[in-house]
Each structure stands twice: as C-alpha cells, then as structure tokens.
Design a protein around this motif. Structure first.
Motif, PDB file in Angstrom:
ATOM      1  N   LEU A 131       9.228  11.012   1.921  1.00 14.56           N
ATOM      2  CA  LEU A 131       9.062  10.762   3.325  1.00 14.56           C
ATOM      3  C   LEU A 131       8.930   9.164   3.759  1.00 14.56           C
ATOM      4  CD1 LEU A 131       6.281  13.427   3.968  1.00 14.56           C
ATOM      5  CD2 LEU A 131       8.669  13.603   4.439  1.00 14.56           C
ATOM      6  N   GLY A 132       8.596   8.170   2.717  1.00 10.64           N
ATOM      7  CA  GLY A 132       8.143   6.971   3.044  1.00 10.64           C
ATOM      8  C   GLY A 132       9.522   5.995   2.666  1.00 10.64           C
ATOM      9  N   ASN A 133      10.686   6.609   2.535  1.00 11.12           N
ATOM     10  CA  ASN A 133      11.779   5.727   2.278  1.00 11.12           C
ATOM     11  C   ASN A 133      13.039   6.010   2.836  1.00 11.12           C
ATOM     12  OD1 ASN A 133      10.538   3.749  -0.152  1.00 11.12           O
ATOM     13  ND2 ASN A 133      10.074   5.679  -0.886  1.00 11.12           N
ATOM     14  N   TYR A 134      13.736   5.324   3.197  1.00  8.87           N
ATOM     15  CA  TYR A 134      15.314   5.700   3.744  1.00  8.87           C
ATOM     16  C   TYR A 134      16.048   5.707   2.368  1.00  8.87           C
ATOM     17  CZ  TYR A 134      14.719   3.881   8.329  1.00  8.87           C
ATOM     18  OH  TYR A 134      14.509   3.391   9.802  1.00  8.87           O
ATOM     19  N   ASP A 135      16.698   6.858   2.254  1.00 11.56           N
ATOM     20  CA  ASP A 135      17.654   7.031   1.274  1.00 11.56           C
ATOM     21  C   ASP A 135      19.068   6.306   1.639  1.00 11.56           C
ATOM     22  OD1 ASP A 135      16.551   9.021  -0.527  1.00 11.56           O
ATOM     23  OD2 ASP A 135      16.941  10.384   0.631  1.00 11.56           O
ATOM     24  N   GLY A 136      19.986   6.399   0.637  1.00  8.12           N
ATOM     25  CA  GLY A 136      21.351   5.519   1.299  1.00  8.12           C
ATOM     26  C   GLY A 136      21.937   6.259   2.222  1.00  8.12           C
ATOM     27  N   PRO A 137      23.122   5.924   2.844  1.00 10.25           N
ATOM     28  CA  PRO A 137      24.021   6.650   3.493  1.00 10.25           C
ATOM     29  C   PRO A 137      24.542   7.948   3.064  1.00 10.25           C
ATOM     30  CG  PRO A 137      24.962   4.563   3.364  1.00 10.25           C
ATOM     31  CD  PRO A 137      23.673   4.417   2.635  1.00 10.25           C
ATOM     32  N   GLN A 138      24.907   7.761   1.634  1.00  8.96           N
ATOM     33  CA  GLN A 138      25.480   9.112   1.006  1.00  8.96           C
ATOM     34  C   GLN A 138      24.518  10.144   0.928  1.00  8.96           C
ATOM     35  OE1 GLN A 138      27.692   8.317  -2.453  1.00  8.96           O
ATOM     36  NE2 GLN A 138      28.140  10.119  -2.911  1.00  8.96           N
ATOM     37  N   GLY A 139      23.180   9.685   1.036  1.00  7.28           N
ATOM     38  CA  GLY A 139      22.186  10.794   0.630  1.00  7.28           C
ATOM     39  C   GLY A 139      21.506  10.420  -0.659  1.00  7.28           C
ATOM     40  N   LYS A 140      20.445  11.333  -0.932  1.00  3.89           N
ATOM     41  CA  LYS A 140      19.504  11.076  -1.981  1.00  3.89           C
ATOM     42  C   LYS A 140      20.287  11.085  -3.386  1.00  3.89           C
ATOM     43  CE  LYS A 140      15.014  12.236  -1.691  1.00  3.89           C
ATOM     44  NZ  LYS A 140      14.608  10.972  -1.435  1.00  3.89           N
ATOM     45  N   ASN A 141      20.665   9.791  -4.007  1.00  4.99           N
ATOM     46  CA  ASN A 141      21.175   9.632  -5.372  1.00  4.99           C
ATOM     47  C   ASN A 141      20.696  10.677  -6.535  1.00  4.99           C
ATOM     48  OD1 ASN A 141      21.153   6.978  -4.122  1.00  4.99           O
ATOM     49  ND2 ASN A 141      22.925   7.034  -5.085  1.00  4.99           N
ATOM     50  N   THR A 142      19.549  10.880  -6.503  1.00  7.07           N
ATOM     51  CA  THR A 142      19.004  11.631  -7.584  1.00  7.07           C
ATOM     52  C   THR A 142      19.523  13.191  -7.369  1.00  7.07           C
ATOM     53  OG1 THR A 142      16.886  11.950  -6.424  1.00  7.07           O
ATOM     54  CG2 THR A 142      16.950  10.339  -8.311  1.00  7.07           C
ATOM     55  N   PHE A 143      19.483  13.496  -6.135  1.00  3.97           N
ATOM     56  CA  PHE A 143      19.821  14.771  -5.811  1.00  3.97           C
ATOM     57  C   PHE A 143      21.543  14.963  -6.047  1.00  3.97           C
ATOM     58  CE2 PHE A 143      21.427  17.904  -2.574  1.00  3.97           C
ATOM     59  CZ  PHE A 143      20.929  19.152  -3.215  1.00  3.97           C
ATOM     60  N   LEU A 144      21.998  13.796  -5.635  1.00  2.18           N
ATOM     61  CA  LEU A 144      23.632  14.134  -5.603  1.00  2.18           C
ATOM     62  C   LEU A 144      24.071  14.328  -7.123  1.00  2.18           C
ATOM     63  CD1 LEU A 144      24.679  11.155  -3.148  1.00  2.18           C
ATOM     64  CD2 LEU A 144      24.473  13.929  -2.633  1.00  2.18           C
TER      65      LEU A 144
ATOM     66  N   ILE B  91      30.032  13.987  -3.514  1.00  3.40           N
ATOM     67  CA  ILE B  91      29.143  14.853  -2.515  1.00  3.40           C
ATOM     68  C   ILE B  91      28.541  13.827  -1.600  1.00  3.40           C
ATOM     69  CG2 ILE B  91      27.054  16.154  -2.812  1.00  3.40           C
ATOM     70  CD1 ILE B  91      27.673  16.910  -5.478  1.00  3.40           C
ATOM     71  N   SER B  92      28.368  14.166  -0.469  1.00  2.00           N
ATOM     72  CA  SER B  92      27.662  13.453   0.645  1.00  2.00           C
ATOM     73  C   SER B  92      26.650  14.586   1.526  1.00  2.00           C
ATOM     74  CB  SER B  92      28.541  12.685   1.394  1.00  2.00           C
ATOM     75  OG  SER B  92      29.599  13.574   2.105  1.00  2.00           O
ATOM     76  N   LEU B  93      25.521  13.750   1.885  1.00  2.00           N
ATOM     77  CA  LEU B  93      24.675  14.659   2.826  1.00  2.00           C
ATOM     78  C   LEU B  93      24.615  14.488   4.192  1.00  2.00           C
ATOM     79  CD1 LEU B  93      21.603  14.363   0.196  1.00  2.00           C
ATOM     80  CD2 LEU B  93      23.646  15.825   0.344  1.00  2.00           C
ATOM     81  N   THR B  94      24.254  15.469   4.846  1.00  2.00           N
ATOM     82  CA  THR B  94      24.262  15.224   6.474  1.00  2.00           C
ATOM     83  C   THR B  94      23.005  15.886   6.751  1.00  2.00           C
ATOM     84  OG1 THR B  94      25.334  17.251   6.835  1.00  2.00           O
ATOM     85  CG2 THR B  94      26.696  15.367   6.685  1.00  2.00           C
ATOM     86  N   ASN B  95      22.615  15.466   8.004  1.00  2.00           N
ATOM     87  CA  ASN B  95      21.430  16.143   8.641  1.00  2.00           C
ATOM     88  C   ASN B  95      21.722  17.712   9.102  1.00  2.00           C
ATOM     89  OD1 ASN B  95      19.479  14.220   8.186  1.00  2.00           O
ATOM     90  ND2 ASN B  95      20.394  13.076   9.886  1.00  2.00           N
ATOM     91  N   GLY B  96      22.000  18.602   8.342  1.00  2.00           N
ATOM     92  CA  GLY B  96      22.330  19.823   8.712  1.00  2.00           C
ATOM     93  C   GLY B  96      23.763  19.953   8.530  1.00  2.00           C
ATOM     94  N   SER B  97      24.268  21.252   8.167  1.00  2.00           N
ATOM     95  CA  SER B  97      25.779  21.034   7.867  1.00  2.00           C
ATOM     96  C   SER B  97      26.276  21.271   9.221  1.00  2.00           C
ATOM     97  CB  SER B  97      26.038  22.306   7.151  1.00  2.00           C
ATOM     98  OG  SER B  97      25.935  23.554   7.393  1.00  2.00           O
TER      99      SER B  97
ATOM    100  N   LEU C 249      30.184   7.465   8.428  1.00  2.00           N
ATOM    101  CA  LEU C 249      29.666   8.154   9.388  1.00  2.00           C
ATOM    102  C   LEU C 249      28.229   8.011   9.522  1.00  2.00           C
ATOM    103  CD1 LEU C 249      32.568  10.651   9.890  1.00  2.00           C
ATOM    104  CD2 LEU C 249      31.630   9.293  11.758  1.00  2.00           C
ATOM    105  N   ASN C 250      27.627   8.561   8.475  1.00  2.00           N
ATOM    106  CA  ASN C 250      26.085   8.649   8.340  1.00  2.00           C
ATOM    107  C   ASN C 250      25.560   7.140   8.712  1.00  2.00           C
ATOM    108  OD1 ASN C 250      25.404  11.123   7.835  1.00  2.00           O
ATOM    109  ND2 ASN C 250      25.571  10.749   5.478  1.00  2.00           N
ATOM    110  N   GLY C 251      26.106   6.268   8.043  1.00  2.00           N
ATOM    111  CA  GLY C 251      25.626   5.022   8.323  1.00  2.00           C
ATOM    112  C   GLY C 251      25.290   4.359   9.684  1.00  2.00           C
TER     113      GLY C 251
END
Ligand code: PLP
Length: 419
Positions: free
Chosen positions: A67-80, A100-106, A273-275
């Motif tokens: 909750l306290g940090n921004y991830d990179g624009p591709q999404g949380k690296n450890t999860f990727l 793999i990239s993440l978005t705020n909901g598919s 795009l996320n960025g």
C-alpha cells in the motif's frame, strides 16, 4: 459545459449504463433479487481465506509495503516473475516476466488493447475488432475512442438433449480482411457460459496468424485461475495471442487487477499506456496473488473450492429452471463455465426488454440479451429473432433467492407465452 469529442462519447448515459445503475444500486423494492450483475459469489471458504491471508500479510509487513509504494508501470515485479514461472511450469509456455503486464482491472486492459489496435489508423483507414461469436461481453461495447470498432457474427446453434443448446463459431461466414485489427473472444463467455472448443481456438489462431493480426482471449473466468470452467479444454497461448486474466472472479473484484500475457511489443505498449494513464497499476492485488502463488493456494483453491462452488450452483439453477418452465420453447445454453446462465425463450411473444421490465416490477433483476449483440454484421435480410429472445441471469445468489427469483421468472414467462 462544452465537452470534447472524447468527453461527449464517454459522458454518454447509454442504455447499458442505465441498466448497470439499476443493477448496482439495487431496486428500491425491499428484498429485490439481483440475478443481473457480474459480482462473484461470496464463497465462505474464500472469504475466510482472504481474511487470514490479509492478516498474515499485515503481520509480515507485505500489506503495508504494497500500500505504501508505487510499483513500476508494468506492475509488481515480484508477481510478474512468480506468475511467469507458474504458467511456464504449469503449461510449458515460453514466457517470462517480459510477457506480462498488469492493469487496474482487465476492463481497462480491453480499453487499452482495443484502442491500441482498432479505430482510425495512421494511414487514415479504420479498423475493427472482430468478435467471431456474438453474444459477447457487453463491457467491450463502449470501449472505443472511435465509433464503430466492432464487427460481430452470429453463431451456429447446436441443439442438445434436455432442452439445452450450444453456440459454435460459424467459420463459413467469418470474413477477415484488411479492416480487421484483431480477433477477440471471451472463453468462458460472458454472457452465455459457452467455452469455445480447442478446435475453434486453433482455427481462430490460424486465422489470426494468417492475417497477421493478434487473437485476444479474455480468460476472466478461465484456467488456471479462477478456473470457473467445467469442460476439459486446453489453455491456449502463443506469441500471437493476447491472453487477458483477472483476479476479480477469484473473489477479489475490489483490488482491480487485470493481467495481460502477450508478446514483448504489446507488453511494452501496455506498460507505456499505464505510465501515462495511471502511473502504475495498483499493488495490493498482485501482492495478495503473489502470496497465494508462494503458498501454493492460488491453483489449489481455484480447483478445489471455486470451481465446485460454481458448478454446483449452476446445476442447481438449471434443474430448478427446467422444473419450473416445462414449455419446449424454453432452452438453456449448456453451462460450461463463467457465472451466468443464458436462457432462450424461442417464439416469446414479447421482447426480453419487456420481460426485463415486467421482472423488474416484481423485484427480480436480470439482463435482457439484446445488449450482447453489438456490432452485428448483417448476415441475411431477415431480422434475427433469436437476439431478442434471450436473457442472462447469474446463479451466484443463495438457494432461497434463486428459488424465489426463478419462480417469478417462470410465472412471467408462462404468462407471456399464454397471452
Ligand atoms: N471480461 C469478462 C468476460 C467479464 O465478465 C468481466 C467482468 O465481469 C471483465 C472482463 C472485466 O473484469 P475486471 O475488470 O473486474 O477484471
């Protein structure tokens, strides 16, 4: 106020937005029976699990860190990295975190993807997303920055025993030319619960590859998670496929986490795009999903808790419907996955819009099928009655609500048929 062209389009209070408002606010009528929306079921074991998992994550600091940090624009690296390893191990796919990239909901992934590919092109031409089998997910329909970005085709209908039917892609009629930017299917399909067969997916993949366009597969309900799929089918991905997944139907729609698995060019485009649009996708969803991968719970719970929960509910709703409506003109699409039943009232003398209104007046909310047939290519002169004879209902409510809701649907349908 003077809105831009974009403002005018996205500020529109379309029919479907009104309908979704209805569904989400709930009826003013006390005791309304909500069989309309797409919220996942409240599965007690999953609720307990998320309770415990978030408590553990609070304890070990992962929650506050997410909750306290921004991830990179591709999404949380450890999860990727963890997800790429899981999919590679599970299916032998040739992927890494670069795919793999993440978005705020598919939902927002589809907005990005459709507009990356379709609409006005640099050379001035206009391209569309081809939906080979309509009815298709209503959430796509308003996602284009440009108007008219979909072309969809009617299915073939296979009649099965027990007043069931199944849709198939009508390959004979599909036309793919330079005006098509990508092919897109949801598998399992919202609204019908259809699951495209492996052969259909192989054929669509070939069609896409032969035409140098991607195949987008919306796997929001599919394998390996949340695994709301009742047929034995092969999970599909290759570098020409854009596979979209989500944590929502796992029971976490509030974390708004969409997952796109694609080639590196698409992954980079979505990252860019996320960025611009959101700096970074939210970090809490990927943190809890990573926790579930590390503990081996993600696939275990999908297989042993989520899938049986929906499969049982679907069976129950189907048998109740069949008992309550004995008219042979009433048929159900074979439930092969997702969280909805698709009901067909052949020769119904009223439209399903009218049926929706009558049911709403009695406190039962469903979704008229008409909304899911956007972008239809004219395949013949005659109007296609079928598209006005179906409705979608979810089956995730508890047994008492399902009984009450189905009893009212049955009464209204029988009344309409006998008028
Ligand atoms: N795709 C399908 C087929 C859906 O049914 C939904 C939601 O109901 C979505 C995508 C979007 O889900 P989310 O944005 O919660 O990931």
């Amino acid at each position: 106020m003077q809105f831009s062209k974009f403002g005018e389009k996205f500020n529109r209070y379309s029919g479907i937005t009104r309908l979704m408002d209805d569904l989400n606010k709930g009826l003013r009528t006390p005791g309304a029976i909500m069989l309309g929306g797409g919220n996942p079921g409240a599965i007690p074991e999953m609720l307990d699990y998320f309770h415990q998992a978030t408590a553990d994550m609070l304890e070990n600091g992962e929650l506050v860190s997410a909750l306290g940090n921004y991830d990179g624009p591709q999404g949380k690296n450890t999860f990727l990295t963890a997800l790429a390893a899981l999919l590679k191990e599970q299916y032998g796919w040739d992927i890494s975190e670069k795919n793999i990239s993440l978005t705020n909901g598919s939902q927002s992934a589809f907005f990005y993807l459709f507009n990356l590919l379709a609409g006005k092109q640099i050379d001035g031409s206009h391209k569309k997303i081809l939906l080979p089998l309509a009815p298709e997910y209503i959430g796509y329909s308003d996602a284009g920055l440009d108007e008219d970005i979909f072309i969809s085709y009617r299915p073939e209908i296979e009649h099965l025993d027990n007043r069931m039917f199944k849709y198939h892609v009508d390959f004979e009629h599909l036309e793919v030319d330079d005006s098509v930017a990508a092919i897109c299917v949801s598998r399992p399909t919202n609204p019908t619960g259809n699951v495209l067969t492996d052969t259909e997916i192989f054929k669509l993949d070939k069609l896409a590859q032969d035409n140098g366009i991607p195949l987008i597969i919306d796997n929001a309900y599919g394998t390996p998670f949340p695994n709301i799929i009742f047929e034995e089918v092969t999970p599909f991905w290759n570098k020409n496929t854009i596979l979209c997944m989500s944590l929502s139907k796992l029971g976490l729609p509030g974390v708004r986490c969409g997952i796109v698995i694609a080639n590196e060019e698409i992954t980079q485009a979505l990252t860019n795009l996320n960025g611009i649009i959101s700096l970074a996708p939210g970090g809490f969803g990927p943190a809890i999903a990573k926790h579930m991968i590390d503990s081996g719970d993600l696939l275990r719970l999908s297989e042993s808790v989520i899938k049986p929960f929906y499969q049982d509910r679907a069976k129950f709703a189907v048998s109740l419907l069949q008992e309550s409506i004995t008219d042979n003109r009433f048929k159900i699409h074979k439930p092969e996955g997702a969280i909805f039943l698709w009901l067909w009232f052949d020769e119904l003398p009223i439209s399903t819009m009218e049926l929706y209104e009558r049911l709403k007046a009695r406190g039962v909310l469903i979704v008229p099928g008409d909304y899911f047939f956007f972008g239809q290519k004219e395949q013949s002169e005659e109007k296609w009655d079928h598209s006005h004879q179906c409705l979608r209902m979810n089956y995730v409510q508890d047994e008492a609500k399902m009984r009450d809701g189905i009893a009212i649907i049955a009464e209204e349908v029988i009344k309409a048929y006998s008028a």
